[in-house]
Structure formats: structure tokens, C-alpha cells
Design a protein around this motif. Structure first.
Motif, PDB file in Angstrom:
ATOM      1  N   LEU A   8       0.799  -1.264  -0.107  1.00  0.00           N
ATOM      2  CA  LEU A   8      -0.014  -0.073  -0.143  1.00  0.00           C
ATOM      3  C   LEU A   8       0.778   1.355   0.060  1.00  0.00           C
ATOM      4  O   LEU A   8       0.454   2.228   0.370  1.00  0.00           O
ATOM      5  N   HIS A   9       2.120   1.212  -0.493  1.00  0.00           N
ATOM      6  CA  HIS A   9       3.047   2.330  -0.521  1.00  0.00           C
ATOM      7  C   HIS A   9       3.928   2.120  -1.463  1.00  0.00           C
ATOM      8  O   HIS A   9       5.147   1.686  -1.505  1.00  0.00           O
ATOM      9  N   CYS A  10       3.733   2.897  -2.546  1.00  0.00           N
ATOM     10  CA  CYS A  10       4.745   3.041  -3.765  1.00  0.00           C
ATOM     11  C   CYS A  10       4.478   4.261  -4.595  1.00  0.00           C
ATOM     12  O   CYS A  10       3.542   4.939  -4.907  1.00  0.00           O
ATOM     13  N   HIS A  11       5.459   4.303  -5.129  1.00  0.00           N
ATOM     14  CA  HIS A  11       5.678   5.676  -6.312  1.00  0.00           C
ATOM     15  C   HIS A  11       5.848   5.563  -7.798  1.00  0.00           C
ATOM     16  O   HIS A  11       6.660   4.520  -7.978  1.00  0.00           O
ATOM     17  N   SER A  12       5.100   5.942  -8.597  1.00  0.00           N
ATOM     18  CA  SER A  12       5.350   5.771  -9.854  1.00  0.00           C
ATOM     19  C   SER A  12       5.774   7.007 -10.533  1.00  0.00           C
ATOM     20  O   SER A  12       6.414   7.995  -9.989  1.00  0.00           O
ATOM     21  N   ASP A  40       1.495   8.120  -4.885  1.00  0.00           N
ATOM     22  CA  ASP A  40       2.494   9.134  -5.334  1.00  0.00           C
ATOM     23  C   ASP A  40       2.586  10.233  -4.430  1.00  0.00           C
ATOM     24  O   ASP A  40       1.521  10.614  -3.705  1.00  0.00           O
ATOM     25  N   HIS A  41       3.502  10.961  -4.458  1.00  0.00           N
ATOM     26  CA  HIS A  41       3.555  12.299  -3.323  1.00  0.00           C
ATOM     27  C   HIS A  41       2.675  13.414  -4.150  1.00  0.00           C
ATOM     28  O   HIS A  41       2.767  13.988  -5.340  1.00  0.00           O
ATOM     29  N   ASP A  42       1.586  13.832  -3.454  1.00  0.00           N
ATOM     30  CA  ASP A  42       0.867  14.929  -3.810  1.00  0.00           C
ATOM     31  C   ASP A  42       0.087  14.685  -5.048  1.00  0.00           C
ATOM     32  O   ASP A  42      -0.346  15.746  -5.654  1.00  0.00           O
ATOM     33  N   VAL A  65      -2.557   8.159  -2.009  1.00  0.00           N
ATOM     34  CA  VAL A  65      -1.851   9.450  -2.285  1.00  0.00           C
ATOM     35  C   VAL A  65      -0.939   9.665  -1.043  1.00  0.00           C
ATOM     36  O   VAL A  65      -1.467   9.427   0.164  1.00  0.00           O
ATOM     37  N   GLU A  66       0.332  10.001  -1.078  1.00  0.00           N
ATOM     38  CA  GLU A  66       1.200  10.496   0.035  1.00  0.00           C
ATOM     39  C   GLU A  66       1.240  11.900   0.216  1.00  0.00           C
ATOM     40  O   GLU A  66       1.804  12.455  -0.804  1.00  0.00           O
ATOM     41  N   LEU A  67       0.546  12.356   1.016  1.00  0.00           N
ATOM     42  CA  LEU A  67       0.266  13.831   1.129  1.00  0.00           C
ATOM     43  C   LEU A  67       1.591  14.562   2.211  1.00  0.00           C
ATOM     44  O   LEU A  67       1.703  13.954   3.023  1.00  0.00           O
ATOM     45  N   SER A 242       5.852  -1.081   0.864  1.00  0.00           N
ATOM     46  CA  SER A 242       7.412  -1.005   0.576  1.00  0.00           C
ATOM     47  C   SER A 242       7.837   0.571   0.778  1.00  0.00           C
ATOM     48  O   SER A 242       9.231   0.650   1.018  1.00  0.00           O
ATOM     49  N   ASP A 243       7.419   1.677   0.226  1.00  0.00           N
ATOM     50  CA  ASP A 243       7.941   3.003  -0.373  1.00  0.00           C
ATOM     51  C   ASP A 243       8.804   2.539  -1.575  1.00  0.00           C
ATOM     52  O   ASP A 243       9.574   3.397  -1.661  1.00  0.00           O
ATOM     53  N   PHE A 244       8.361   1.769  -2.573  1.00  0.00           N
ATOM     54  CA  PHE A 244       9.047   1.402  -3.767  1.00  0.00           C
ATOM     55  C   PHE A 244       9.237   2.724  -4.679  1.00  0.00           C
ATOM     56  O   PHE A 244       8.060   3.405  -4.893  1.00  0.00           O
ATOM     57  N   HIS A 245      10.332   2.967  -5.001  1.00  0.00           N
ATOM     58  CA  HIS A 245      10.711   4.005  -5.904  1.00  0.00           C
ATOM     59  C   HIS A 245      11.220   3.649  -7.218  1.00  0.00           C
ATOM     60  O   HIS A 245      11.794   4.324  -8.047  1.00  0.00           O
ATOM     61  N   GLY A 246      11.396   2.296  -7.357  1.00  0.00           N
ATOM     62  CA  GLY A 246      12.206   1.851  -8.742  1.00  0.00           C
ATOM     63  C   GLY A 246      13.574   1.999  -8.503  1.00  0.00           C
ATOM     64  O   GLY A 246      14.239   1.890  -7.428  1.00  0.00           O
TER      65      GLY A 246
HETATM   66 FE    FE Z   1       6.878   7.215  -0.076  1.00  0.00          FE
END
Ligand code: FE
Ligand code: AMP
Ligand code: ZN
Ligand code: FE
Length: 276
Positions: A8-12, A40-42, A65-67, A242-246
């Protein structure tokens, strides 16, 4: 249900990740995950692509979303889940964040130029249009040969208190929680593991959050216990991701932390109700 995993936590690429929303869905499916949220951030721009991709892959997805917010000058990240993707409140709030980010991004580029490290126009615009941030600048600095890698860019120039740091002038935690609740979503304290100031964390416990990210990134199980206990005590949801960012954070794979089936179904049911 025991081997159920929902990251439930990753960024594209819609913020500072390096995988597209579709690539994240495909990766999650190939890892046999049973649920996903792209946070994603914001920005929620990923969902235009992610919702049909998840449908194709038969992978349950919930809005996320991660605000970015600020409390007593400390940056606080808040995860929002299950809100209506058509919510005008979320759209307007993300728009305000985008404006804030574009201004900050330009101020950082101006500072870098004043220190003899100009970033050419084309490089700067190759960053996310929805959510430009410091990782995009760090990457451009590596490409220009000003630093060897992204951590160096933060360590010498972009990190808090460093010569090219610009505070984020973000919105308060209270205002952020009000927007999430107006959109019928749930608000979760992101990575409490990273909050250094215990007084700040205690303040958050008195605010109307709905959950805490008990399971985060590659922290060992022993590091999760404390946050899980607090979440149980508060009667909050206990989420994980995870906070996956690639490639920009190569040691954090998708799915290295996750939420369990019970938590995911609660969020998924609310998500479905909110889209009606
Ligand atoms: Fe994050
Ligand atoms: P921003 O939203 O523009 O303030 O950028 C914050 C993002 O930068 C975080 O979500 C991290 O992904 C990344 N970041 C922050 N500090 C560091 C660091 N020391 N090294 C690498 N990435 C970092
Ligand atoms: Zn990030
Ligand atoms: Fe974060």
C-alpha cells in the motif's frame, strides 16, 4: 489468507518513482500480490492509467496518495486511502500542492545556478509535471556530473539545512486530514519509523488519524512491533507498504512490506463504496 500481501505504498513516474503505473501493476501481479495502492507524492495522476491496468491484470487496487504536510516545521507524510477518485476536494488539494512544488523546484534550480551548477531547461522539464521534487533535481545533478549519485546530491546540497535546501511550505496536518475526510478517505501516519521527534509523534496521536503504517520498507519485524502496538491501542488500521521508488532506491523492492488481507478488505470495501 495468511500469505495475503497488499503493498500500500509505492511511487510511480507520476511523482518520483521510475516505473510507470502500468509497470507497477504488472510487477505486483508477477510477484503474486493480491492488492495494491499507488501512493505518489501529492498527486493521484497515476490512477488514470493504473485503474484500467489493474482491471486487466485482475489485481484489486485502492485509491491512494502520500500527502506532504508540516507540523511545527517538521515534514510529516500522510497516506490517504480509499477516497473517491473523483473527489473535487482531493483534486483541488493536489493542484495546490503542484503549484507549491513548481515554485519550490524553481527556487532550488535558482540556488543551484547561483552556485555554478545550472540545470539545462530540457533536463529540468523531464521531471514529473504533476509532482516535481528534489529527487528529480538530484537525478539531473548526477546527469550533469555535479555529483556522483543521488544520496550525494542530498548530502551536499539538497537535504535539510544544506546550501540549496528550500523548505517545502506545505500545508498543516489538520488541513490535510480535513481534506482526506471530506473525500471520505482514511488518513494514515506514514512511516512512523522515520519520525525522529517523539513530541511531534505524540501530537499526531491526538489528531483524527484512522491508521498507522506499522509495516514499512525493509525494517526488521522488531522495528514494527512498537507501531503495531500503538495502532492496536488506538483501534486504528495497521497498514504496510514498501515505499518502492524503482531504480532511484534500488535496495527497496516492491512488496517488501505489506498490509494483510483483513486490512486490505476494509480499505477495498470503502474504496468501492466511495466510487459509486
Ligand atoms: Fe513514499
Ligand atoms: P520532496 O518531496 O521534493 O521534498 O522530496 C522528498 C523525497 O526525496 C523523499 O520522498 C525521498 O524519496 C527523497 N529523499 C529525501 N532525502 C533523501 C536522501 N537523503 N537521499 C535520497 N533521497 C532522499
Ligand atoms: Zn519519494
Ligand atoms: Fe514518505
Amino acid at each position: 489468507m495468511n500469505d495475503f500481501r497488499a503493498d500500500l505504498h509505492c511511487h510511480s513516474t507520476c511523482s518520483d518513482g521510475t516505473s510507470t503505473p502500468t509497470e507497477i501493476i504488472q510487477l505486483a501481479s508477477s510477484l503474486n500480490m493480491q492488492g495494491i495502492s499507488i501512493t505518489d507524492h501529492d498527486t493521484i495522476a497515476a490512477y488514470e492509467e493504473a485503474v484500467p491496468a489493474a482491471k486487466n491484470a485482475n489485481l484489486p487496487i485502492i485509491s491512494g496518495v502520500e500527502l506532504s504536510s508540516v507540523h511545527k516545521e517538521e515534514p510529516i507524510h500522510i497516506l490517504a486511502y480509499s477516497f473517491s477518485l473523483g473527489s473535487p476536494a482531493i483534486a483541488a488539494f493536489c493542484q495546490r500542492h503542484q503549484e507549491r512544488r513548481v515554485t519550490r523546484y524553481q527556487r532550488i534550480l535558482d540556488l543551484l545556478a547561483s552556485k555554478g551548477m545550472p540545470i539545462p531547461e530540457g533536463k529540468a522539464s523531464s521531471s514529473s509535471k504533476h509532482s516535481p521534487g528534489r529527487p528529480h533535481i538530484a537525478l539531473a545533478m548526477v546527469e550533469q556530473g555535479y555529483v556522483e549519485n543521488i544520496p550525494q546530491a542530498f548530502h551536499y546540497f539538497l537535504g535539510e539545512g544544506k546550501p540549496c535546501y528550500v523548505p517545502s511550505a506545505s500545508f498543516s496536518v489538520e488541513e490535510t486530514l480535513a481534506v482526506i475526510h471530506e473525500a471520505k478517505g482514511l488518513a494514515v501516519i506514514a512511516h512512523p519509523h522515520l519520525i525522529k521527534n517523539i513530541g511531534i509523534f505524540k501530537d499526531l496521536l491526538d489528531l483524527p488519524f484512522d491508521g498507522i503504517e506499522g509495516y514499512y520498507a525493509r525494517f526488521p519485524a522488531s522495528a514494527h512491533d512498537r507501531w503495531v502496538k500503538i495502532g492496536l491501542h488506538k483501534g486504528w488500521l495497521i497498514t504496510g507498504g514498501s515505499d518502492f521508488h524503482g531504480c532511484i532506491k534500488p535496495n527497496i523492492p516492491l512488496g517488501c512490506s505489506w498490509a494483510n488481507g483483513e486490512t486490505f478488505s476494509q480499505l477495498y470495501d470503502l474504496f468501492l463504496r466511495n466510487q459509486e
